[in-house]
Design a protein around this motif. Sequence first.
Motif: not given
Length: 190
Positions: A111-112, A122-123, A186-188
């Motif tokens: 994840v970026h 944002s991700h 998943p971004q968390s």
Amino acid sequence: MTLSTEQLIAIAQDYWPSRMEAYLRPETCTQFERFHDRWRHQLAHMETWRTFLDALKGDLPDFVIGDATATVDASLRCAVYPRDNNKPPHADWAVVGCVSILAPVYTLYAVHHEFKGGRPTSHELFFPPLPPEWRDISHTIARRIEATFNVSALSRETAEMPIPLCVDPHQPPDTTLFHALFTSRPQSVP
């Protein structure tokens, strides 16, 4: 032991409801009861996970290794961050390894995050094959997961398979096996 897609969907159906209404009264949902029982069992046996994290720190000494496990998810998660003291408190990227607590499978992703004023704005998610700058890290995590937990990598195609279940905040047709077996957010990552 490699499970078929049908077997993985059947496992997911044991732990996630088919209707969002179940989230209004979770105490009456048998799937949630099974899910919480599975976590109670897992939490009583976390020594292997802690040993894995310690070994991963030895494998990747130039990076920060974090435990990103959350009991709302269906997996143990680790996150590998850059070791850079000039960054804000949160790293702008992480490579994440997930070991499902429901099935003998694992996955990796990256994840970026974009930050503004120290807050993520944002991700972008990346799934294998990861970009070259994260490939060595992901291979190291994968080798350590396979050696420690005797699990198989879940293919991207299988992970992206839509399923008729609700894994908050996802509902059909947007819910995938990835959400049910690993994480719905998943971004968390911390």
